[in-house]
Design a protein around this motif. Structure first.
Motif, PDB file in Angstrom:
ATOM      1  N   ALA A 112       0.864  -1.180   0.000  1.00 44.16           N
ATOM      2  CA  ALA A 112       0.000   0.000   0.000  1.00 44.16           C
ATOM      3  C   ALA A 112       0.902   1.233   0.000  1.00 44.16           C
ATOM      4  CB  ALA A 112      -0.909   0.000   1.225  1.00 44.16           C
ATOM      5  N   CYS A 113       0.861   1.983  -1.070  1.00 43.25           N
ATOM      6  CA  CYS A 113       1.758   3.128  -1.248  1.00 43.25           C
ATOM      7  C   CYS A 113       1.026   4.439  -0.981  1.00 43.25           C
ATOM      8  CB  CYS A 113       2.309   3.149  -2.672  1.00 43.25           C
ATOM      9  SG  CYS A 113       3.312   1.703  -3.093  1.00 43.25           S
ATOM     10  N   ARG A 114       1.602   5.271  -0.144  1.00 41.44           N
ATOM     11  CA  ARG A 114       1.039   6.587   0.124  1.00 41.44           C
ATOM     12  C   ARG A 114       1.176   7.488  -1.102  1.00 41.44           C
ATOM     13  NH1 ARG A 114       4.927   7.414   5.158  1.00 41.44           N
ATOM     14  NH2 ARG A 114       6.203   6.320   3.600  1.00 41.44           N
ATOM     15  N   THR A 115       0.147   8.264  -1.382  1.00 41.07           N
ATOM     16  CA  THR A 115       0.222   9.202  -2.502  1.00 41.07           C
ATOM     17  C   THR A 115       1.154  10.361  -2.191  1.00 41.07           C
ATOM     18  OG1 THR A 115      -1.769  10.300  -1.641  1.00 41.07           O
ATOM     19  CG2 THR A 115      -2.069   8.650  -3.384  1.00 41.07           C
ATOM     20  N   ILE A 116       1.373  10.616  -0.904  1.00 42.29           N
ATOM     21  CA  ILE A 116       2.319  11.646  -0.465  1.00 42.29           C
ATOM     22  C   ILE A 116       3.339  10.986   0.452  1.00 42.29           C
ATOM     23  CG2 ILE A 116       2.619  13.814   0.793  1.00 42.29           C
ATOM     24  CD1 ILE A 116      -0.253  14.511   0.085  1.00 42.29           C
ATOM     25  N   ILE A 117       4.605  11.019   0.049  1.00 39.66           N
ATOM     26  CA  ILE A 117       5.674  10.439   0.858  1.00 39.66           C
ATOM     27  C   ILE A 117       6.368  11.566   1.598  1.00 39.66           C
ATOM     28  CG2 ILE A 117       7.799   9.096   0.815  1.00 39.66           C
ATOM     29  CD1 ILE A 117       6.783   7.728  -1.695  1.00 39.66           C
ATOM     30  N   PRO A 118       6.299  11.597   2.938  1.00 37.79           N
ATOM     31  CA  PRO A 118       6.707  12.779   3.694  1.00 37.79           C
ATOM     32  C   PRO A 118       8.206  13.029   3.813  1.00 37.79           C
ATOM     33  CG  PRO A 118       5.970  11.060   5.181  1.00 37.79           C
ATOM     34  CD  PRO A 118       5.697  10.571   3.802  1.00 37.79           C
ATOM     35  N   ARG A 119       8.982  12.003   4.112  1.00 39.65           N
ATOM     36  CA  ARG A 119      10.395  12.228   4.414  1.00 39.65           C
ATOM     37  C   ARG A 119      11.242  12.326   3.147  1.00 39.65           C
ATOM     38  NH1 ARG A 119       9.373   7.937   8.337  1.00 39.65           N
ATOM     39  NH2 ARG A 119       9.256   8.821  10.441  1.00 39.65           N
ATOM     40  N   ILE A 120      12.228  13.208   3.160  1.00 46.66           N
ATOM     41  CA  ILE A 120      13.128  13.368   2.018  1.00 46.66           C
ATOM     42  C   ILE A 120      13.901  12.078   1.766  1.00 46.66           C
ATOM     43  CG2 ILE A 120      14.987  14.334   3.453  1.00 46.66           C
ATOM     44  CD1 ILE A 120      15.774  16.041   1.045  1.00 46.66           C
ATOM     45  N   SER A 121      14.240  11.372   2.835  1.00 52.39           N
ATOM     46  CA  SER A 121      14.976  10.115   2.682  1.00 52.39           C
ATOM     47  C   SER A 121      14.117   9.064   1.983  1.00 52.39           C
ATOM     48  CB  SER A 121      15.416   9.602   4.056  1.00 52.39           C
ATOM     49  OG  SER A 121      14.312   9.500   4.935  1.00 52.39           O
ATOM     50  N   GLU A 122      12.835   9.039   2.276  1.00 56.11           N
ATOM     51  CA  GLU A 122      11.936   8.077   1.633  1.00 56.11           C
ATOM     52  C   GLU A 122      11.702   8.431   0.169  1.00 56.11           C
ATOM     53  OE1 GLU A 122       8.886   6.413   4.868  1.00 56.11           O
ATOM     54  OE2 GLU A 122       8.939   8.599   4.800  1.00 56.11           O
ATOM     55  N   ARG A 123      11.656   9.738  -0.133  1.00 53.10           N
ATOM     56  CA  ARG A 123      11.512  10.161  -1.534  1.00 53.10           C
ATOM     57  C   ARG A 123      12.760   9.793  -2.336  1.00 53.10           C
ATOM     58  NH1 ARG A 123       9.153  14.705   1.090  1.00 53.10           N
ATOM     59  NH2 ARG A 123      10.973  16.035   0.686  1.00 53.10           N
ATOM     60  N   PHE A 124      13.923   9.917  -1.697  1.00 57.47           N
ATOM     61  CA  PHE A 124      15.169   9.502  -2.352  1.00 57.47           C
ATOM     62  C   PHE A 124      15.132   8.004  -2.648  1.00 57.47           C
ATOM     63  CE2 PHE A 124      19.393   7.575  -1.765  1.00 57.47           C
ATOM     64  CZ  PHE A 124      20.086   8.171  -2.810  1.00 57.47           C
ATOM     65  N   THR A 125      14.671   7.228  -1.679  1.00 51.94           N
ATOM     66  CA  THR A 125      14.571   5.784  -1.862  1.00 51.94           C
ATOM     67  C   THR A 125      13.607   5.441  -2.994  1.00 51.94           C
ATOM     68  OG1 THR A 125      14.952   5.496   0.513  1.00 51.94           O
ATOM     69  CG2 THR A 125      14.111   3.597  -0.695  1.00 51.94           C
ATOM     70  N   SER A 126      12.529   6.202  -3.087  1.00 48.64           N
ATOM     71  CA  SER A 126      11.547   5.983  -4.149  1.00 48.64           C
ATOM     72  C   SER A 126      12.174   6.155  -5.534  1.00 48.64           C
ATOM     73  CB  SER A 126      10.378   6.958  -3.984  1.00 48.64           C
ATOM     74  OG  SER A 126       9.459   6.833  -5.047  1.00 48.64           O
ATOM     75  N   LYS A 127      13.081   7.127  -5.641  1.00 47.04           N
ATOM     76  CA  LYS A 127      13.702   7.427  -6.943  1.00 47.04           C
ATOM     77  C   LYS A 127      14.876   6.510  -7.250  1.00 47.04           C
ATOM     78  CE  LYS A 127      12.393  12.337  -6.772  1.00 47.04           C
ATOM     79  NZ  LYS A 127      11.450  12.242  -7.913  1.00 47.04           N
ATOM     80  N   THR A 128      15.322   5.749  -6.288  1.00 47.98           N
ATOM     81  CA  THR A 128      16.462   4.860  -6.509  1.00 47.98           C
ATOM     82  C   THR A 128      16.003   3.395  -6.444  1.00 47.98           C
ATOM     83  OG1 THR A 128      17.000   5.108  -4.143  1.00 47.98           O
ATOM     84  CG2 THR A 128      18.195   6.503  -5.714  1.00 47.98           C
ATOM     85  N   ILE A 129      15.922   2.863  -5.251  1.00 48.42           N
ATOM     86  CA  ILE A 129      15.499   1.460  -5.106  1.00 48.42           C
ATOM     87  C   ILE A 129      14.091   1.255  -5.643  1.00 48.42           C
ATOM     88  CG2 ILE A 129      15.024  -0.401  -3.472  1.00 48.42           C
ATOM     89  CD1 ILE A 129      17.118   0.729  -1.638  1.00 48.42           C
ATOM     90  N   GLY A 130      13.215   2.224  -5.380  1.00 45.87           N
ATOM     91  CA  GLY A 130      11.832   2.105  -5.837  1.00 45.87           C
ATOM     92  C   GLY A 130      11.718   1.903  -7.332  1.00 45.87           C
ATOM     93  N   ARG A 131      12.553   2.578  -8.093  1.00 48.46           N
ATOM     94  CA  ARG A 131      12.514   2.437  -9.552  1.00 48.46           C
ATOM     95  C   ARG A 131      13.044   1.084  -9.998  1.00 48.46           C
ATOM     96  NH1 ARG A 131      14.276   8.376 -12.060  1.00 48.46           N
ATOM     97  NH2 ARG A 131      12.397   9.489 -11.337  1.00 48.46           N
ATOM     98  N   ILE A 132      13.976   0.544  -9.248  1.00 53.92           N
ATOM     99  CA  ILE A 132      14.534  -0.758  -9.611  1.00 53.92           C
ATOM    100  C   ILE A 132      13.506  -1.866  -9.384  1.00 53.92           C
ATOM    101  CG2 ILE A 132      16.286  -2.482  -9.039  1.00 53.92           C
ATOM    102  CD1 ILE A 132      18.146  -0.162  -8.264  1.00 53.92           C
ATOM    103  N   VAL A 133      12.877  -1.848  -8.228  1.00 57.69           N
ATOM    104  CA  VAL A 133      11.976  -2.956  -7.867  1.00 57.69           C
ATOM    105  C   VAL A 133      10.519  -2.697  -8.243  1.00 57.69           C
ATOM    106  CG1 VAL A 133      13.496  -3.625  -5.982  1.00 57.69           C
ATOM    107  CG2 VAL A 133      11.574  -2.099  -5.506  1.00 57.69           C
ATOM    108  N   GLY A 134      10.199  -1.449  -8.616  1.00 57.56           N
ATOM    109  CA  GLY A 134       8.837  -1.140  -9.041  1.00 57.56           C
ATOM    110  C   GLY A 134       7.873  -0.858  -7.916  1.00 57.56           C
ATOM    111  N   ILE A 135       8.390  -0.430  -6.749  1.00 57.35           N
ATOM    112  CA  ILE A 135       7.543  -0.087  -5.610  1.00 57.35           C
ATOM    113  C   ILE A 135       7.880   1.338  -5.172  1.00 57.35           C
ATOM    114  CG2 ILE A 135       6.929  -0.606  -3.220  1.00 57.35           C
ATOM    115  CD1 ILE A 135       5.935  -2.686  -5.190  1.00 57.35           C
ATOM    116  N   ARG A 136       6.925   2.246  -5.347  1.00 54.06           N
ATOM    117  CA  ARG A 136       7.187   3.658  -5.078  1.00 54.06           C
ATOM    118  C   ARG A 136       7.404   3.929  -3.599  1.00 54.06           C
ATOM    119  NH1 ARG A 136       3.877   8.182  -3.937  1.00 54.06           N
ATOM    120  NH2 ARG A 136       4.736  10.148  -4.724  1.00 54.06           N
ATOM    121  N   ASP A 137       6.535   3.435  -2.747  1.00 49.97           N
ATOM    122  CA  ASP A 137       6.620   3.698  -1.313  1.00 49.97           C
ATOM    123  C   ASP A 137       7.339   2.519  -0.661  1.00 49.97           C
ATOM    124  OD1 ASP A 137       6.332   4.703   1.218  1.00 49.97           O
ATOM    125  OD2 ASP A 137       4.146   4.810   1.166  1.00 49.97           O
TER     126      ASP A 137
END
Length: 220
Positions: A112-137
């Motif tokens: 279950a992925c939040r439409t708004i990800i609050p922490r800058i560290s989590e947004r960074f993860t979304s743009k790195t690991i998230g793009r690799i595995v296909g999970i935004r949150d």
């Protein structure tokens, strides 16, 4: 509808136990289920409160969230396991809809992925690991699992805030999916610390997992 085990981990969260259990029971009133609370030796009486309200209350010591979730997952008696935070920032009312998507798409792990990800560290993860595995949150622990697919899972890191489950699933080519929702207001005192401390801890875990991912290929 399938039978479901609901797992949550706790540390010093006694006041959330009863409302959490009551809302999960209401959300799953038409589904056969059990509620498992894994407490990390809270000094505030969380475990004792969990014994009153949960179907299973398990006690661990200095385990952290990832090991706590794994402990609950392995204690589950039903084939489908839902994990979520006890503070109700993950609305239990969404569980039936998540189960429908999970079953209709024949997934192995639904996040279950939040439409708004609050922490800058989590947004960074979304743009790195998230793009690799296909999970935004990536660090959302509001998830649906097929229990038996994780019976051999052994975390490589002491704490990954549940992220290593997704890495394991991606490496093993499990079927992953996302379920988006608008998150409610956040609690004032997050379990992993204030803004600075939380971001530092998450950045550290992200770099470890990212390094591991970059040198590990999915299984054939």
């Amino acid at each position: 509808m399938t039978r479901v085990s609901v797992v949550t981990t706790t540390y010093n969260e006694r006041e959330y136990v009863r409302p959490f259990v009551e809302r999960v029971r209401q959300a799953l009133r038409e589904v056969e289920h059990e509620i498992i609370i894994v407490d990390d030796s809270s000094p505030d009486g969380t475990y004792e409160e969990a014994c009153k309200w949960a179907d299973k209350a398990l006690l661990v010591k200095n385990a952290g969230q990832t090991i706590g979730l794994l402990t609950g997952l392995r204690a589950a008696k039903y084939p489908i396991v839902v994990t979520l935070d006890i503070d109700l920032e993950n609305p239990p009312e969404l569980i039936p809809g998540m189960l429908n998507v999970f079953l209709e798409k024949n997934l192995d792990l639904l996040v279950a992925c939040r439409t708004i990800i609050p922490r800058i560290s989590e947004r960074f993860t979304s743009k790195t690991i998230g793009r690799i595995v296909g999970i935004r949150d990536f660090y959302s622990n509001f998830r649906v699992y097929r229990r038996d697919l994780f019976k051999d899972f052994k975390p490589r890191f002491k704490e990954s805030f549940g992220g290593e489950f997704i890495v394991y699933a991606w490496i093993n080519k499990y079927r992953l999916g996302e379920y988006f929702y608008d998150p409610p207001p956040r609690r004032k005192k997050p379990r992993i610390g204030g803004r600075l401390r939380a971001n530092i801890r998450i950045f550290s875990v992200t770099m470890k997992l990212l390094t591991y991912l970059l040198f590990t290929r999915p299984k054939k």
